[in-house]
Each structure stands twice: as C-alpha cells, then as structure tokens.
Design a protein around this motif. Structure first.
Motif, PDB file in Angstrom:
ATOM      1  N   ASN A 248       0.847  -1.189   0.000  1.00  0.00           N
ATOM      2  CA  ASN A 248       0.000   0.000   0.000  1.00  0.00           C
ATOM      3  C   ASN A 248       0.883   1.240   0.000  1.00  0.00           C
ATOM      4  OD1 ASN A 248      -1.506   1.857   2.446  1.00  0.00           O
ATOM      5  ND2 ASN A 248      -2.503   1.584   0.502  1.00  0.00           N
ATOM      6  N   PHE A 249       0.538   2.216  -0.843  1.00  0.00           N
ATOM      7  CA  PHE A 249       1.353   3.425  -0.938  1.00  0.00           C
ATOM      8  C   PHE A 249       0.536   4.586  -1.499  1.00  0.00           C
ATOM      9  CE2 PHE A 249       2.113   0.578  -4.539  1.00  0.00           C
ATOM     10  CZ  PHE A 249       1.771   1.370  -5.625  1.00  0.00           C
ATOM     11  N   MET A 250       1.129   5.757  -1.439  1.00  0.00           N
ATOM     12  CA  MET A 250       0.561   6.957  -2.051  1.00  0.00           C
ATOM     13  C   MET A 250       1.362   7.285  -3.298  1.00  0.00           C
ATOM     14  SD  MET A 250      -2.033   8.125  -0.342  1.00  0.00           S
ATOM     15  CE  MET A 250      -2.176   9.739  -1.103  1.00  0.00           C
TER      16      MET A 250
ATOM     17  N   PRO B 266       3.475   3.157 -18.639  1.00  0.00           N
ATOM     18  CA  PRO B 266       2.700   1.916 -18.739  1.00  0.00           C
ATOM     19  C   PRO B 266       3.452   0.739 -18.122  1.00  0.00           C
ATOM     20  CG  PRO B 266       2.755   3.056 -20.853  1.00  0.00           C
ATOM     21  CD  PRO B 266       3.718   3.768 -19.951  1.00  0.00           C
ATOM     22  N   HIS B 267       2.708  -0.093 -17.384  1.00  0.00           N
ATOM     23  CA  HIS B 267       3.268  -1.287 -16.757  1.00  0.00           C
ATOM     24  C   HIS B 267       2.126  -2.199 -16.323  1.00  0.00           C
ATOM     25  CE1 HIS B 267       2.320   1.371 -13.391  1.00  0.00           C
ATOM     26  NE2 HIS B 267       2.325   0.319 -12.588  1.00  0.00           N
ATOM     27  N   THR B 268       2.469  -3.414 -15.917  1.00  0.00           N
ATOM     28  CA  THR B 268       1.486  -4.336 -15.355  1.00  0.00           C
ATOM     29  C   THR B 268       1.884  -4.631 -13.917  1.00  0.00           C
ATOM     30  OG1 THR B 268       2.657  -6.353 -15.987  1.00  0.00           O
ATOM     31  CG2 THR B 268       1.103  -5.436 -17.606  1.00  0.00           C
ATOM     32  N   HIS B 269       1.004  -5.311 -13.214  1.00  0.00           N
ATOM     33  CA  HIS B 269       1.279  -5.709 -11.833  1.00  0.00           C
ATOM     34  C   HIS B 269       1.318  -7.223 -11.706  1.00  0.00           C
ATOM     35  CE1 HIS B 269      -0.258  -1.551 -11.400  1.00  0.00           C
ATOM     36  NE2 HIS B 269       0.839  -1.491 -10.666  1.00  0.00           N
ATOM     37  N   GLU B 270       1.639  -7.878 -12.815  1.00  0.00           N
ATOM     38  CA  GLU B 270       1.788  -9.325 -12.867  1.00  0.00           C
ATOM     39  C   GLU B 270       0.537 -10.016 -12.333  1.00  0.00           C
ATOM     40  OE1 GLU B 270       5.588 -10.215 -11.119  1.00  0.00           O
ATOM     41  OE2 GLU B 270       6.631  -8.929 -12.524  1.00  0.00           O
TER      42      GLU B 270
ATOM     43  N   SER C 222      -3.089  13.187  -5.966  1.00  0.00           N
ATOM     44  CA  SER C 222      -2.608  12.167  -5.026  1.00  0.00           C
ATOM     45  C   SER C 222      -3.582  11.002  -4.989  1.00  0.00           C
ATOM     46  CB  SER C 222      -2.455  12.741  -3.615  1.00  0.00           C
ATOM     47  OG  SER C 222      -1.389  13.658  -3.576  1.00  0.00           O
ATOM     48  N   CYS C 223      -3.025   9.775  -5.025  1.00  0.00           N
ATOM     49  CA  CYS C 223      -3.829   8.560  -5.044  1.00  0.00           C
ATOM     50  C   CYS C 223      -3.329   7.564  -4.006  1.00  0.00           C
ATOM     51  CB  CYS C 223      -3.759   7.899  -6.415  1.00  0.00           C
ATOM     52  SG  CYS C 223      -4.348   8.943  -7.753  1.00  0.00           S
ATOM     53  N   PHE C 224      -4.271   6.952  -3.307  1.00  0.00           N
ATOM     54  CA  PHE C 224      -4.034   5.897  -2.328  1.00  0.00           C
ATOM     55  C   PHE C 224      -4.138   4.577  -3.082  1.00  0.00           C
ATOM     56  CE2 PHE C 224      -5.835   2.930   0.804  1.00  0.00           C
ATOM     57  CZ  PHE C 224      -5.028   3.148   1.923  1.00  0.00           C
ATOM     58  N   VAL C 225      -3.080   3.766  -3.073  1.00  0.00           N
ATOM     59  CA  VAL C 225      -3.013   2.559  -3.889  1.00  0.00           C
ATOM     60  C   VAL C 225      -2.833   1.323  -3.012  1.00  0.00           C
ATOM     61  CG1 VAL C 225      -1.743   1.383  -5.730  1.00  0.00           C
ATOM     62  CG2 VAL C 225      -1.991   3.876  -5.789  1.00  0.00           C
ATOM     63  N   ILE C 226      -3.581   0.275  -3.343  1.00  0.00           N
ATOM     64  CA  ILE C 226      -3.437  -1.032  -2.700  1.00  0.00           C
ATOM     65  C   ILE C 226      -3.163  -2.047  -3.795  1.00  0.00           C
ATOM     66  CG2 ILE C 226      -4.586  -2.849  -1.364  1.00  0.00           C
ATOM     67  CD1 ILE C 226      -6.453  -0.574  -0.287  1.00  0.00           C
ATOM     68  N   ILE C 227      -2.109  -2.858  -3.609  1.00  0.00           N
ATOM     69  CA  ILE C 227      -1.809  -3.946  -4.532  1.00  0.00           C
ATOM     70  C   ILE C 227      -1.806  -5.245  -3.727  1.00  0.00           C
ATOM     71  CG2 ILE C 227      -0.130  -4.947  -6.114  1.00  0.00           C
ATOM     72  CD1 ILE C 227       0.839  -2.162  -6.778  1.00  0.00           C
ATOM     73  N   ALA C 228      -2.612  -6.210  -4.183  1.00  0.00           N
ATOM     74  CA  ALA C 228      -2.700  -7.484  -3.465  1.00  0.00           C
ATOM     75  C   ALA C 228      -2.924  -8.613  -4.465  1.00  0.00           C
ATOM     76  CB  ALA C 228      -3.834  -7.438  -2.446  1.00  0.00           C
ATOM     77  N   PRO C 229      -2.351  -9.786  -4.255  1.00  0.00           N
ATOM     78  CA  PRO C 229      -1.349  -9.999  -3.219  1.00  0.00           C
ATOM     79  C   PRO C 229      -0.087  -9.185  -3.510  1.00  0.00           C
ATOM     80  CG  PRO C 229      -1.481 -11.921  -4.658  1.00  0.00           C
ATOM     81  CD  PRO C 229      -2.567 -10.978  -5.074  1.00  0.00           C
ATOM     82  N   ARG C 230       0.712  -8.932  -2.487  1.00  0.00           N
ATOM     83  CA  ARG C 230       1.928  -8.131  -2.655  1.00  0.00           C
ATOM     84  C   ARG C 230       2.799  -8.788  -3.715  1.00  0.00           C
ATOM     85  NH1 ARG C 230       6.945  -8.533  -0.859  1.00  0.00           N
ATOM     86  NH2 ARG C 230       6.493 -10.012   0.788  1.00  0.00           N
ATOM     87  N   PRO C 231       3.208  -8.016  -4.735  1.00  0.00           N
ATOM     88  CA  PRO C 231       4.076  -8.586  -5.774  1.00  0.00           C
ATOM     89  C   PRO C 231       5.422  -9.013  -5.193  1.00  0.00           C
ATOM     90  CG  PRO C 231       3.220  -6.426  -6.423  1.00  0.00           C
ATOM     91  CD  PRO C 231       2.876  -6.627  -4.992  1.00  0.00           C
ATOM     92  N   ILE C 232       5.995 -10.044  -5.761  1.00  0.00           N
ATOM     93  CA  ILE C 232       7.276 -10.548  -5.285  1.00  0.00           C
ATOM     94  C   ILE C 232       8.449  -9.640  -5.682  1.00  0.00           C
ATOM     95  CG2 ILE C 232       8.917 -12.468  -5.472  1.00  0.00           C
ATOM     96  CD1 ILE C 232       6.422 -14.297  -5.599  1.00  0.00           C
ATOM     97  N   PRO C 233       8.515  -9.145  -6.933  1.00  0.00           N
ATOM     98  CA  PRO C 233       9.663  -8.301  -7.282  1.00  0.00           C
ATOM     99  C   PRO C 233       9.757  -7.063  -6.373  1.00  0.00           C
ATOM    100  CG  PRO C 233       8.497  -8.955  -9.265  1.00  0.00           C
ATOM    101  CD  PRO C 233       7.640  -9.367  -8.083  1.00  0.00           C
ATOM    102  N   LYS C 234      10.946  -6.832  -5.857  1.00  0.00           N
ATOM    103  CA  LYS C 234      11.180  -5.739  -4.919  1.00  0.00           C
ATOM    104  C   LYS C 234      10.856  -4.370  -5.519  1.00  0.00           C
ATOM    105  CE  LYS C 234      14.919  -3.630  -2.212  1.00  0.00           C
ATOM    106  NZ  LYS C 234      14.514  -2.286  -2.550  1.00  0.00           N
TER     107      LYS C 234
END
Length: 117
Positions: free
Chosen positions: A30-32, A43-47, A96-108
């Motif tokens: 989770n981040f801003m 452009p990118h994906t979140h796997e 400003s945007c509040f972002v949640i990514i789940a499940p947490r991606p493995i790449p650092k």
C-alpha cells in the motif's frame, strides 16, 4: 494493528512523481502516488497482483489496456494485474492517489519508493 497517516505521504517533487509506502506486508502493498501537473507514471502491469486506486486529491487521466478514462477526487479504480496501467496528471492541480496492490508482488521494485531527485 498499524496506523499510518496518509497526509504524511502526500509529498510532491518538481522533478518526478513520488511514491511513499504506507504498508509493505506479506500479503499487501500500500502506498501513495503523488503527481504535480504534467507528471506521469509509465505503462506497466502488476503481474499476478490486482490494484485498487483511490483518488484522494485532484484529477488526471488513467489508461488501462489502451482505454483512457478521466479520474477525479473520490473515484476508486480496480485493475487486474495483467492489465497495462498508466496514469498522468494532465491538469493544473496536484494529484494524489491511495493505492493497494494485493497480493503483494514478489519483485522488490514494486515496493521501492520514488522520491525527489
């Protein structure tokens, strides 16, 4: 339980958009994201991870799999991980945007903050 202040993560830079972590846990990231006018996220994906984005302040333009959508304060967006995602602040005000990514991606790289340069 953990408590963080979103307002502490709303930080803008003249040189680049910023990304400030709130929670980097085993199951969720989770981040801003913060953009000054004209700044954009390429452009990118979140796997295999899905994304939920809540516009906290301002407005801008979101592109998902080639479809462009205007977003503004209060909007909540859901994207599947395999969708190509980009965003830009095409306005004269900060975004400003509040972002949640789940499940947490493995790449650092997904958990790396983007700070002022």
């Amino acid at each position: 339980m953990k408590i963080e202040k979103v307002s502490d993560r709303i930080v803008y830079s003249d040189s680049t958009f910023t990304k400030r972590l709130l929670f980097n846990e085993e199951k969720v990231l989770n981040f801003m994201l913060n953009f000054k006018p004209g700044q954009e996220l390429p452009p990118h994906t979140h796997e295999e991870s899905d994304l939920i984005l809540h516009v906290i302040k301002g407005s801008g333009e979101l592109e998902v799999d080639g479809k462009i959508q205007s977003i503004s304060e209060g909007d909540v967006v859901y994207c599947e991980g395999n969708e190509v995602f980009s965003m830009k602040n095409n306005t004269e005000d900060n975004l400003s945007c509040f972002v949640i990514i789940a499940p947490r991606p493995i790449p650092k790289i997904y958990a790396d903050e983007v700070k002022e340069q």
